[in-house]
Write a protein that holds these residues in place. Structure first.
Motif, short mmCIF file in Angstrom:
data_model
loop_
_atom_site.label_atom_id
_atom_site.label_comp_id
_atom_site.label_asym_id
_atom_site.label_seq_id
_atom_site.Cartn_x
_atom_site.Cartn_y
_atom_site.Cartn_z
N LYS A 1 0.84 -1.19 0.00
CA LYS A 1 0.00 0.00 0.00
C LYS A 1 0.88 1.24 0.00
N VAL A 2 0.62 2.13 -0.95
CA VAL A 2 1.34 3.40 -1.04
C VAL A 2 0.27 4.49 -1.05
N GLY A 3 0.13 5.20 0.06
CA GLY A 3 -0.94 6.19 0.19
C GLY A 3 -2.28 5.46 0.12
N GLU A 4 -3.12 5.85 -0.82
CA GLU A 4 -4.42 5.21 -1.00
C GLU A 4 -4.39 4.11 -2.06
N GLU A 5 -3.30 4.03 -2.82
CA GLU A 5 -3.17 3.06 -3.91
C GLU A 5 -2.62 1.73 -3.41
N GLU A 6 -3.07 0.64 -4.04
CA GLU A 6 -2.56 -0.68 -3.69
C GLU A 6 -1.86 -1.30 -4.90
N TYR A 7 -0.69 -1.86 -4.65
CA TYR A 7 0.12 -2.51 -5.66
C TYR A 7 0.38 -3.94 -5.21
N HIS A 8 0.89 -4.77 -6.12
CA HIS A 8 1.20 -6.15 -5.77
C HIS A 8 2.58 -6.53 -6.32
N LEU A 9 3.28 -7.36 -5.57
CA LEU A 9 4.54 -7.94 -6.01
C LEU A 9 4.31 -9.41 -6.33
N PHE A 10 4.65 -9.82 -7.54
CA PHE A 10 4.55 -11.21 -7.96
C PHE A 10 5.92 -11.68 -8.42
N ARG A 11 6.14 -12.98 -8.39
CA ARG A 11 7.32 -13.55 -9.03
C ARG A 11 7.06 -13.56 -10.54
N ASP A 12 8.12 -13.48 -11.32
CA ASP A 12 7.99 -13.51 -12.77
C ASP A 12 7.27 -14.77 -13.23
N SER A 13 7.51 -15.89 -12.57
CA SER A 13 6.89 -17.16 -12.95
C SER A 13 5.40 -17.21 -12.61
N GLU A 14 4.91 -16.31 -11.74
CA GLU A 14 3.49 -16.28 -11.38
C GLU A 14 2.65 -15.47 -12.37
N ILE A 15 3.29 -14.66 -13.19
CA ILE A 15 2.57 -13.89 -14.21
C ILE A 15 2.02 -14.88 -15.22
N LEU A 16 0.72 -14.81 -15.48
CA LEU A 16 0.07 -15.79 -16.35
C LEU A 16 0.32 -15.53 -17.83
#
Length: 104
Positions: free
Chosen positions: A84-99
């Motif tokens: 969470k950065v301020g009001e925005e939400e981001y996500h961290l994924f592994r490269d292998s999890e990207i579909l």
């Protein structure tokens, strides 16, 4: 686990991690009708904001990442690490999890 930060630019993913932000679904139909917030689903599409340098293979050589900054990707419905950065939400994924990478 969520982390509060002041700026998304202060995040630099390590190894094979990818920082993404989910693309918000349209709250209006093609005909111009506004949809209630409860009926708008979260999309599985995201924009890549930053990528790590890549992981290492068994021989110690760095592996290339499958995506780059600015790519539009398909991500799993669940998973990843929320940030969470301020009001925005981001996500961290592994490269292998990207579909998939969405080519437009």
């Amino acid at each position: 686990m969520t982390t509060a930060l002041k700026s998304v630019r202060s995040l630099a993913p390590l190894l094979d991690r990818v920082l993404v932000q989910r693309i918000k679904a349209e709250s209006r139909t093609a005909g111009g009708i506004f949809l209630p917030e409860s009926s708008v689903k979260e999309l599985n599409e995201a924009k890549v904001l930053a990528v790590g340098p890549g992981g290492f293979d068994r021989e110690g050589k760095r592996m290339a990442m499958g995506v780059k900054e600015g790519d539009k990707v398909l991500i799993p419905q669940y998973g990843g690490s929320p940030v969470k950065v301020g009001e925005e939400e981001y996500h961290l994924f592994r490269d292998s999890e990207i579909l998939a990478k969405i080519n437009e």
